[in-house]
Design an enzyme around this catalytic site. Sequence first.
Site, PDB file in Angstrom:
ATOM      1  CB  ALA A  65      -0.907  -0.021   1.135  1.00  0.00           C
ATOM      2  N   GLY A 111       0.453  -4.830   0.759  1.00  0.00           N
ATOM      3  CA  GLY A 111      -0.797  -5.048   0.163  1.00  0.00           C
ATOM      4  C   GLY A 111      -0.406  -5.628  -1.204  1.00  0.00           C
ATOM      5  CD  GLU A 114      -2.491  -7.415   3.048  1.00  0.00           C
ATOM      6  OE1 GLU A 114      -2.049  -6.321   3.015  1.00  0.00           O
ATOM      7  OE2 GLU A 114      -3.018  -7.556   4.433  1.00  0.00           O
ATOM      8  CD  GLU A 134       1.795  -5.207   5.691  1.00  0.00           C
ATOM      9  OE1 GLU A 134       2.571  -6.324   5.961  1.00  0.00           O
ATOM     10  OE2 GLU A 134       0.908  -5.138   4.923  1.00  0.00           O
TER      11      GLU A 134
HETATM   12  N1  COA Z   1       4.668   3.252  -0.680  1.00  0.00           N
HETATM   13  C1  COA Z   1       4.935   4.078  -1.313  1.00  0.00           C
HETATM   14  N2  COA Z   1       6.069   4.318  -1.788  1.00  0.00           N
HETATM   15  C2  COA Z   1       6.708   3.089  -2.092  1.00  0.00           C
HETATM   16  C3  COA Z   1       6.472   2.000  -1.564  1.00  0.00           C
HETATM   17  C4  COA Z   1       5.260   1.899  -0.809  1.00  0.00           C
HETATM   18  N3  COA Z   1       4.867   0.825  -0.267  1.00  0.00           N
HETATM   19  N4  COA Z   1       7.274   1.236  -1.939  1.00  0.00           N
HETATM   20  C5  COA Z   1       8.195   1.906  -2.695  1.00  0.00           C
HETATM   21  N5  COA Z   1       7.872   3.032  -2.830  1.00  0.00           N
HETATM   22  C6  COA Z   1       8.587   4.076  -3.664  1.00  0.00           C
HETATM   23  C7  COA Z   1       9.776   4.544  -2.965  1.00  0.00           C
HETATM   24  O1  COA Z   1       9.487   5.621  -2.014  1.00  0.00           O
HETATM   25  C8  COA Z   1      10.677   5.355  -3.913  1.00  0.00           C
HETATM   26  O2  COA Z   1      10.037   6.574  -4.512  1.00  0.00           O
HETATM   27  P1  COA Z   1      11.034   7.729  -4.843  1.00  0.00           P
HETATM   28  O3  COA Z   1      11.800   7.362  -5.803  1.00  0.00           O
HETATM   29  O4  COA Z   1      10.092   8.803  -5.143  1.00  0.00           O
HETATM   30  O5  COA Z   1      11.543   8.102  -3.584  1.00  0.00           O
HETATM   31  C9  COA Z   1      10.151   4.134  -5.290  1.00  0.00           C
HETATM   32  O6  COA Z   1       9.144   3.609  -4.682  1.00  0.00           O
HETATM   33  C10 COA Z   1      11.358   3.283  -5.273  1.00  0.00           C
HETATM   34  O7  COA Z   1      11.799   2.557  -4.091  1.00  0.00           O
HETATM   35  P2  COA Z   1      13.189   2.282  -3.363  1.00  0.00           P
HETATM   36  O8  COA Z   1      12.647   2.234  -1.976  1.00  0.00           O
HETATM   37  O9  COA Z   1      13.937   3.539  -3.660  1.00  0.00           O
HETATM   38  O10 COA Z   1      13.738   1.128  -4.034  1.00  0.00           O
HETATM   39  P3  COA Z   1      14.506   0.121  -3.376  1.00  0.00           P
HETATM   40  O11 COA Z   1      15.112  -0.744  -4.436  1.00  0.00           O
HETATM   41  O12 COA Z   1      15.605   0.751  -2.775  1.00  0.00           O
HETATM   42  O13 COA Z   1      13.761  -0.826  -2.185  1.00  0.00           O
HETATM   43  C11 COA Z   1      11.847  -2.008  -1.646  1.00  0.00           C
HETATM   44  C12 COA Z   1      12.792  -1.537  -2.556  1.00  0.00           C
HETATM   45  C13 COA Z   1      10.791  -2.811  -2.062  1.00  0.00           C
HETATM   46  C14 COA Z   1      12.920  -2.739  -0.247  1.00  0.00           C
HETATM   47  C15 COA Z   1      11.434  -0.688  -0.815  1.00  0.00           C
HETATM   48  O14 COA Z   1      11.012   0.283  -1.723  1.00  0.00           O
HETATM   49  C16 COA Z   1      10.424  -0.976   0.725  1.00  0.00           C
HETATM   50  O15 COA Z   1      10.890  -1.194   1.538  1.00  0.00           O
HETATM   51  N6  COA Z   1       9.264  -0.378   0.362  1.00  0.00           N
HETATM   52  C17 COA Z   1       8.112  -0.413   1.264  1.00  0.00           C
HETATM   53  C18 COA Z   1       7.731  -2.007   1.460  1.00  0.00           C
HETATM   54  C19 COA Z   1       6.589  -1.998   2.329  1.00  0.00           C
HETATM   55  O16 COA Z   1       6.948  -1.426   3.827  1.00  0.00           O
HETATM   56  N7  COA Z   1       5.508  -2.313   2.036  1.00  0.00           N
HETATM   57  C20 COA Z   1       4.356  -2.447   3.114  1.00  0.00           C
HETATM   58  C21 COA Z   1       3.629  -1.350   2.860  1.00  0.00           C
HETATM   59  S1  COA Z   1       2.079  -1.336   4.279  1.00  0.00           S
END
Ligand code: COA
Length: 259
Positions: A65, A111, A114, A134
């Site tokens: 999400a 999400g 999910e 989460e």
């Molecule tokens: N919500 C909002 N934005 C998200 C996102 C999320 N769940 N997951 C990734 N993004 C965005 C990042 O903020 C980034 O945006 P920006 O370039 O404007 O800063 C872009 O997507 C790329 O992500 P980034 O984190 O730079 O890539 P990465 O390769 O370094 O890491 C992940 C990849 C998936 C490990 C990391 O993005 C992450 O941990 N995301 C969240 C996962 C999460 O907690 N999901 C559950 C949410 S309830």
Amino acid sequence: MYEHLLTETVAQITTITINRPTKLNALHAETIVELHEAFKMADRDLNTKVIIITGSGEKAFVAGADIREFSDFSIAEGKQLAAHGHRVLFDYVANLSTPVIAAINGFALGGGLELAMAAHIRVASTTAKLGLPEVSLGLIPGYGGTQRLPQLVGKGRALELMMTASMIDAEKALQWGLVNHIIAPETVVSFATTLAKKIAKNSTVAIRAVLTAVNAGYQDGVNGFDTEISEFGHCFGTEDFKEGTTAFLEKRKADFPGC
Ligand code: COA
């Protein structure tokens, strides 16, 4: 037609691609509304027998999400976010009468996992990483994860994955039964399409009845066996049943009318 999705229907298979690759296809409110519309349209489309859901880009199916959107939410807004998501997308997909295959082409987190678990079948790229992280944000999975993950992998594994907030790779997801197949990244969607074609050859009404009967077993207060008996009986009144049994007896391939 959609701002955040691509959709395509070929040979009775509709592929919905979440198209926010720069945000790793994170599900923000507009994407969720568009997904509801796209699934609804595909389910109602008589020319669609199977739906494939995937993410655009090489990196992510859906990275969760959209965290930015709910970072300042109140208790009431949090509840509303989860309830709305369940209603319009996650429960909605799980209870569709058209089979849904998730082609997990990369990160499937929060999400994203999910959504994949709400789908009826999951295939994953060798590069996929799956998790419900989460608790690392001070949250719990709110789109069905606490219920669907234990159903798929068992309580102990589900609790470990959720409480450690860790990710598992495609190999482990296969071993745990969270995904049915692991496929090379460039062919994950085409493999899902091959699976979809096999499904599409069979009786649409019987497949709908399978989904109804199987889902009934996961509903409180509903006896899945009773639902099975009732759905089994209904099949005898369908044109698909007449065609299927006649074709078998005439030693030819069935050509199901889908009614
Ligand atoms: N919500 C909002 N934005 C998200 C996102 C999320 N769940 N997951 C990734 N993004 C965005 C990042 O903020 C980034 O945006 P920006 O370039 O404007 O800063 C872009 O997507 C790329 O992500 P980034 O984190 O730079 O890539 P990465 O390769 O370094 O890491 C992940 C990849 C998936 C490990 C990391 O993005 C992450 O941990 N995301 C969240 C996962 C999460 O907690 N999901 C559950 C949410 S309830």
